[in-house]
Scaffold this active site. Sequence first.
Site, short mmCIF file in Angstrom:
data_model
loop_
_atom_site.label_atom_id
_atom_site.label_comp_id
_atom_site.label_asym_id
_atom_site.label_seq_id
_atom_site.Cartn_x
_atom_site.Cartn_y
_atom_site.Cartn_z
N ASP A 71 0.81 -1.21 0.00
CA ASP A 71 0.00 0.00 0.00
C ASP A 71 0.85 1.27 0.00
O ASP A 71 2.07 1.21 0.15
CB ASP A 71 -0.95 0.00 1.22
CG ASP A 71 -0.24 -0.43 2.51
OD1 ASP A 71 1.00 -0.32 2.58
OD2 ASP A 71 -0.93 -0.87 3.45
N ASN A 140 -7.18 -2.87 14.50
CA ASN A 140 -8.58 -3.20 14.19
C ASN A 140 -8.67 -4.40 13.24
O ASN A 140 -9.72 -4.65 12.65
CB ASN A 140 -9.29 -1.99 13.57
CG ASN A 140 -8.65 -1.54 12.26
OD1 ASN A 140 -7.70 -2.16 11.78
ND2 ASN A 140 -9.17 -0.47 11.68
N HIS A 142 -6.93 -4.78 10.41
CA HIS A 142 -6.71 -4.53 8.99
C HIS A 142 -5.43 -5.20 8.49
O HIS A 142 -4.49 -5.43 9.24
CB HIS A 142 -6.76 -3.04 8.64
CG HIS A 142 -5.58 -2.20 9.04
ND1 HIS A 142 -5.72 -0.98 9.68
CD2 HIS A 142 -4.25 -2.36 8.86
CE1 HIS A 142 -4.52 -0.45 9.87
NE2 HIS A 142 -3.62 -1.27 9.39
N GLU A 147 -9.39 -2.01 5.54
CA GLU A 147 -10.00 -1.74 6.84
C GLU A 147 -11.24 -2.60 7.03
O GLU A 147 -11.75 -3.18 6.06
CB GLU A 147 -10.39 -0.26 6.91
CG GLU A 147 -9.22 0.72 6.77
CD GLU A 147 -8.41 0.88 8.06
OE1 GLU A 147 -8.48 -0.01 8.95
OE2 GLU A 147 -7.70 1.89 8.17
C1 GLP Z 1 -0.24 0.17 8.66
C2 GLP Z 1 0.01 -0.56 7.31
C3 GLP Z 1 -0.18 -2.03 7.47
C4 GLP Z 1 0.53 -2.45 8.74
C5 GLP Z 1 -0.25 -1.95 9.93
C6 GLP Z 1 0.41 -2.22 11.27
O1 GLP Z 1 -1.26 1.08 8.66
N1 GLP Z 1 -0.76 -0.11 6.21
O2 GLP Z 1 0.34 -2.71 6.33
O3 GLP Z 1 0.58 -3.86 8.84
O4 GLP Z 1 -0.62 -0.63 9.78
O5 GLP Z 1 1.47 -1.33 11.51
P1 GLP Z 1 2.52 -1.54 12.67
O6 GLP Z 1 3.36 -2.69 12.29
O7 GLP Z 1 3.27 -0.26 12.72
O8 GLP Z 1 1.74 -1.80 13.91
#
Ligand code: GLP
Length: 254
Positions: A71, A140, A142, A147
């Site tokens: 993304d 959440n 995702h 989402e």
């Molecule tokens: C972000 C990314 C995800 C990621 C998630 C968790 O928003 N778009 O691909 O897995 O949130 O992030 P983190 O590893 O910093 O907790």
Amino acid sequence: MRAALRTRVLTDYEAMSAAAADVVASKLREKPHAVFMIPTGTTPLGMYRGLVERHEREGLSFALATFFNLDEYLGLPPDHPASYHVYMRENFYGLVDVDPGRVHVPDGAAPDPEAECERYERAIRAAGGVDLCVLGIGRNGHIGFNEPGASFDSRTRVVRLAESTRRVNATDFEGERAPERAISVGMRTISDSREVLLLASGTNKARAVAAAVGGEVSEEVPASALRLHPNVTLLLDRDAASDLGGSASKEGRA
Ligand code: GLP
């Protein structure tokens, strides 16, 4: 068919990251031309450090492999400090021998975002599909920027971020909330991957992990879609596994 998710619970973040780097390195050894889909966020940083170390110490090469990121924020140019382009350059692509022609991150600043999404999806297909998709998980549930509510049939598209995600990700934007929208590969794009590895660390992921593993398979918990996939491994540290109950305290199936 609903497969049980393979879960491996490691002592701590370092052990989880080393195990993740091992999975990627063995895939590369088995198939140097492998196609990877890979995440951003704080969780995979240790895995990237491990891979960079193997490149430097053991000569592990990424030159023949292809990479797709999950993304990118919509509207951020590739040189914006909070963009995933910059994150990937600084933490991985810029530190190893990837072939720039085989590295793909959605262009958040594309003049026609819809066309960019279609181009991205076509590039994944042209590469032969994804051999190994590595995911983090949002609080959440995702995955990528899919989402809660994202259709399990979705493909790469422009998505609206949950308010809670924008707040959590505000740290990358000097306290401002993150952008409202992003380009994300879809749920179907992810589940078409031949193998999936999901990484989670810390108590703030424990609820999302438990909902994905033991709750209903539902579009309200995007990561629960992985239970419909035949080849998924969850690599968790103890904290992220802490809501799974006793059966998951060692390596096994949850
Ligand atoms: C972000 C990314 C995800 C990621 C998630 C968790 O928003 N778009 O691909 O897995 O949130 O992030 P983190 O590893 O910093 O907790």
